[in-house]
Enzyme design. Structure first.
Site, PDB file in Angstrom:
ATOM      1  N   SER A  50     -38.849   1.953  -5.250  1.00 54.02           N
ATOM      2  CA  SER A  50     -38.754   2.677  -4.027  1.00 54.02           C
ATOM      3  C   SER A  50     -38.746   4.287  -4.195  1.00 54.02           C
ATOM      4  CB  SER A  50     -37.264   2.354  -3.418  1.00 54.02           C
ATOM      5  OG  SER A  50     -36.185   2.862  -4.047  1.00 54.02           O
ATOM      6  N   ASP A  88     -36.520  -1.433 -11.970  1.00 53.21           N
ATOM      7  CA  ASP A  88     -37.644  -2.238 -11.215  1.00 53.21           C
ATOM      8  C   ASP A  88     -39.034  -2.259 -12.054  1.00 53.21           C
ATOM      9  OD1 ASP A  88     -37.706  -3.696  -9.114  1.00 53.21           O
ATOM     10  OD2 ASP A  88     -37.386  -1.881  -7.792  1.00 53.21           O
ATOM     11  N   LYS A 118     -35.588  -5.881 -13.109  1.00 52.54           N
ATOM     12  CA  LYS A 118     -35.710  -6.642 -11.671  1.00 52.54           C
ATOM     13  C   LYS A 118     -37.059  -6.957 -11.499  1.00 52.54           C
ATOM     14  CE  LYS A 118     -35.139  -4.706  -7.838  1.00 52.54           C
ATOM     15  NZ  LYS A 118     -36.325  -5.151  -6.833  1.00 52.54           N
ATOM     16  N   GLU A 120     -39.576  -8.975  -8.495  1.00 54.92           N
ATOM     17  CA  GLU A 120     -39.798  -9.318  -7.255  1.00 54.92           C
ATOM     18  C   GLU A 120     -40.325 -10.807  -7.688  1.00 54.92           C
ATOM     19  OE1 GLU A 120     -41.488  -7.205  -4.097  1.00 54.92           O
ATOM     20  OE2 GLU A 120     -40.512  -5.355  -4.676  1.00 54.92           O
ATOM     21  N   GLU A 187     -33.141  -9.169  -0.124  1.00 49.63           N
ATOM     22  CA  GLU A 187     -33.419  -8.053   0.672  1.00 49.63           C
ATOM     23  C   GLU A 187     -34.136  -8.827   2.144  1.00 49.63           C
ATOM     24  OE1 GLU A 187     -36.270  -4.016   1.087  1.00 49.63           O
ATOM     25  OE2 GLU A 187     -36.356  -5.170  -0.857  1.00 49.63           O
TER      26      GLU A 187
END
EC number: 2.1.2.11
Length: 271
Positions: A50, A88, A118, A120, A187
């Protein structure tokens, strides 16, 4: 584990052990100044991709580069001593192959000193998680609304609002847990789906727009502080309007300079 008694950095096993014992608190950071401020009050800091949006003003997280994540994560690790730090992995840094994922994740851990990464990861990427965990890399798996899948999902939309899509998210979660992920980040997931995943999961779940039942919660620090712009996702609670304070202070500085009120003699040397 109480933050008031902790004197060393929280480890991944200690974070896992918090499930069912106390709620886990997390915020994001990508600079030294923010990391220092939140270090005493959170359990883990997420150096999120982000950063591409809140730090660089980009339209999505897709342009975040590996070297950028490494630089920001190193700054956060070097500036903190209590919180577990999770980095991330950027889009394109782990999806190509197991070997590519290990090479890049190992580089992030080695060059930054962070505690975990992390990813996704939907069901299709669970084998990558398994490959990494088997080689000593702790993985937090991110399911539900996955910003790196924004073009496939058609935007930043809540997920799991139907029985069919909820079942897909539950499958993604289970596949990553079976692969060895030490936690799940949920999320933008329908509340009931996130609640059930949390009940079924032996590992901690961290919610962001998910459910109060999750074992912990994370938000983007800029959103919490009023630095993320006027538009906020539904799941954000703004705790302060620091942006207004900054704007006012800078306006006062500009006015003092233009009217000759700054600097004064006490701000100068040799007088």
């Amino acid at each position: 584990m109480s933050l008031h008694t902790r004197t060393k950095r929280l480890t991944v096993p200690q974070l896992v052990a918090m499930k069912g014992q106390q709620k886990i608190v997390s915020l994001t950071a990508y600079t030294s100044s923010i990391a220092k401020l939140i270090d005493p009050v959170v359990d883990f800091i997420l150096v999120g991709d982000s950063t591409a949006m809140v730090g660089y003003g980009r339209a999505s997280t897709l342009s975040m580069q590996l070297e950028e994540i490494i630089g920001h994560t190193r700054a956060v690790v070097d500036s903190t001593r209590l919180a577990c730090v999770v980095a991330d992995m950027p889009f394109g840094s782990y999806q190509e192959s197991h070997e590519q994922a290990f090479r890049n994740c190992a580089q992030v851990l080695a060059r930054t000193g962070c505690d975990a990464v992390k990813l996704e990861a939907n069901k299709a990427l669970a084998s990558t998680v398994e490959f990494l965990v088997a080689r000593g890399i702790p993985v937090m798996a991110h399911v539900g609304l996955m910003p790196q899948f924004v073009n496939v999902m058609g935007g930043f939309k809540a997920q799991g609002l139907t029985a069919e899509t909820g079942a897909v998210i539950a499958e993604d979660a289970r596949a990553n847990l079976d692969a060895g992920a030490f936690s799940l980040l949920l999320e933008g997931v329908a509340e009931g789906v996130a609640r059930q995943i949390t009940l079924d999961s032996p590992m901690p779940t961290i919610g962001i727009g998910a459910s109060p039942a999750c074992d912990g919660q994370v938000l983007v620090t800029e959103d919490v502080l009023g630095l993320g712009g006027e538009h906020l996702p539904r799941f954000v609670k703004r705790y302060a309007d620091v942006g207004a304070v900054i704007s006012d202070a800078c306006a006062q500085f500009a006015d003092d300079v233009r009217h000759g009120r700054f600097p004064e003699a006490r701000h100068c040397y040799g007088l």
